[in-house]
Write a protein that holds these residues in place. Structure first.
Motif, PDB file in Angstrom:
ATOM      1  N   MET A   1     -13.373  55.980  34.384  1.00 32.92           N
ATOM      2  CA  MET A   1     -14.370  55.142  34.368  1.00 32.92           C
ATOM      3  C   MET A   1     -14.358  54.355  35.513  1.00 32.92           C
ATOM      4  SD  MET A   1     -14.773  51.791  31.544  1.00 32.92           S
ATOM      5  CE  MET A   1     -15.404  52.935  30.323  1.00 32.92           C
ATOM      6  N   GLN A   2     -15.618  54.049  35.911  1.00 27.64           N
ATOM      7  CA  GLN A   2     -15.753  53.415  37.305  1.00 27.64           C
ATOM      8  C   GLN A   2     -15.571  51.802  36.949  1.00 27.64           C
ATOM      9  OE1 GLN A   2     -16.236  54.434  40.121  1.00 27.64           O
ATOM     10  NE2 GLN A   2     -17.047  56.446  40.152  1.00 27.64           N
ATOM     11  N   PRO A   3     -15.241  51.015  38.063  1.00 28.09           N
ATOM     12  CA  PRO A   3     -14.924  49.553  37.740  1.00 28.09           C
ATOM     13  C   PRO A   3     -16.370  49.021  36.994  1.00 28.09           C
ATOM     14  CG  PRO A   3     -14.268  50.240  40.114  1.00 28.09           C
ATOM     15  CD  PRO A   3     -14.892  51.417  39.248  1.00 28.09           C
ATOM     16  N   ASP A   4     -17.559  49.620  37.418  1.00 28.36           N
ATOM     17  CA  ASP A   4     -18.551  48.918  36.746  1.00 28.36           C
ATOM     18  C   ASP A   4     -19.009  49.558  35.158  1.00 28.36           C
ATOM     19  OD1 ASP A   4     -19.577  51.696  36.749  1.00 28.36           O
ATOM     20  OD2 ASP A   4     -21.265  51.188  37.991  1.00 28.36           O
TER      21      ASP A   4
ATOM     22  N   THR B   1     -19.146  52.877  34.353  1.00 31.39           N
ATOM     23  CA  THR B   1     -19.761  53.957  34.220  1.00 31.39           C
ATOM     24  C   THR B   1     -18.810  54.978  34.013  1.00 31.39           C
ATOM     25  OG1 THR B   1     -19.883  54.340  36.521  1.00 31.39           O
ATOM     26  CG2 THR B   1     -21.916  53.117  35.274  1.00 31.39           C
TER      27      THR B   1
ATOM     28  N   PRO C   1     -18.439  59.258  34.409  1.00 30.68           N
ATOM     29  CA  PRO C   1     -19.222  60.425  34.525  1.00 30.68           C
ATOM     30  C   PRO C   1     -19.329  61.301  33.270  1.00 30.68           C
ATOM     31  CG  PRO C   1     -17.489  60.108  36.158  1.00 30.68           C
ATOM     32  CD  PRO C   1     -17.476  59.213  34.886  1.00 30.68           C
TER      33      PRO C   1
ATOM     34  N   GLN D   1     -14.237  63.209  35.518  1.00 36.35           N
ATOM     35  CA  GLN D   1     -13.388  62.309  34.807  1.00 36.35           C
ATOM     36  C   GLN D   1     -12.030  62.459  35.243  1.00 36.35           C
ATOM     37  OE1 GLN D   1     -14.146  61.798  30.697  1.00 36.35           O
ATOM     38  NE2 GLN D   1     -16.251  61.918  30.814  1.00 36.35           N
TER      39      GLN D   1
ATOM     40  N   LEU E   1     -11.226  60.709  38.601  1.00 33.71           N
ATOM     41  CA  LEU E   1     -11.383  59.267  38.575  1.00 33.71           C
ATOM     42  C   LEU E   1     -10.225  58.751  37.961  1.00 33.71           C
ATOM     43  CD1 LEU E   1     -12.975  56.937  39.184  1.00 33.71           C
ATOM     44  CD2 LEU E   1     -14.255  57.338  37.267  1.00 33.71           C
TER      45      LEU E   1
ATOM     46  N   GLU F   1      -7.390  58.653  40.062  1.00 27.61           N
ATOM     47  CA  GLU F   1      -7.539  57.574  40.903  1.00 27.61           C
ATOM     48  C   GLU F   1      -7.102  56.163  40.354  1.00 27.61           C
ATOM     49  OE1 GLU F   1      -7.782  55.660  44.601  1.00 27.61           O
ATOM     50  OE2 GLU F   1      -7.690  57.872  44.033  1.00 27.61           O
ATOM     51  N   ASN F   2      -7.589  56.020  38.983  1.00 25.95           N
ATOM     52  CA  ASN F   2      -7.181  54.852  38.372  1.00 25.95           C
ATOM     53  C   ASN F   2      -5.751  54.496  38.221  1.00 25.95           C
ATOM     54  OD1 ASN F   2      -9.911  54.009  38.287  1.00 25.95           O
ATOM     55  ND2 ASN F   2     -10.400  54.915  36.319  1.00 25.95           N
TER      56      ASN F   2
ATOM     57  N   LYS G   1      -4.264  53.367  41.621  1.00 24.52           N
ATOM     58  CA  LYS G   1      -4.826  52.034  41.818  1.00 24.52           C
ATOM     59  C   LYS G   1      -3.929  51.208  41.153  1.00 24.52           C
ATOM     60  CE  LYS G   1      -9.592  52.615  43.009  1.00 24.52           C
ATOM     61  NZ  LYS G   1     -10.988  52.335  42.627  1.00 24.52           N
TER      62      LYS G   1
END
Length: 129
Positions: free
Chosen positions: A38-41, A43, A45, A51, A54, A57-58, A61
């Motif tokens: 999930m993107q910070p906003d 959303t 994919p 996914q 992402l 990547e999460n 972070k």
């Protein structure tokens, strides 16, 4: 100290991971809730591969926020919904991990928390004090 082992009296790993990691001495442990693509906003994919990238990547972070790195990961558990080509999945995970080999488990499930989610990853990390 973290010691990775593949005992000689059991089969070799069937992918790039190790069977066990022993941790001794003073360490900081980090346990992450399941990370999703999930993107910070907010959303998500539609594509499972996007996914997966992402979600990894999460994880990165989260590790950075805790002053840790990918090499501090001791265990990953992947929960996947539906099909994902194994070679593509292994390449993405390999790119994320580099030469680091944590313990890993991959489980195909019927569903995750919402129908749009196709990937969730549990993570444990450990860093010497």
């Amino acid at each position: 100290m973290k010691i990775s082992r593949n005992p000689e009296n059991i089969h070799q790993p069937i992918a790039p991971y190790v069977h066990q990691i022993e941790v001794t001495g003073p360490h900081r442990w980090l346990t992450l809730s399941g990370q999703i693509g999930m993107q910070p906003d907010g959303t998500i994919p539609e594509d499972a591969v996007a996914q997966l990238k992402l979600a990894l990547e999460n994880i990165r972070k989260n590790l950075e926020n805790a002053n840790m790195e990918v090499r501090d990961i001791t265990k990953l558990v992947f929960y996947l919904v539906g099909d994902m080509e194994a070679s593509q999945r292994k390449e993405i995970i390999g790119d994320f991990l580099g030469d680091h080999l944590p313990c890993m488990t991959l489980i195909y499930v019927v569903a995750l928390a919402t129908p749009s989610l196709k990937v969730e990853i549990d993570t444990w990390a450990c860093k010497e004090l």
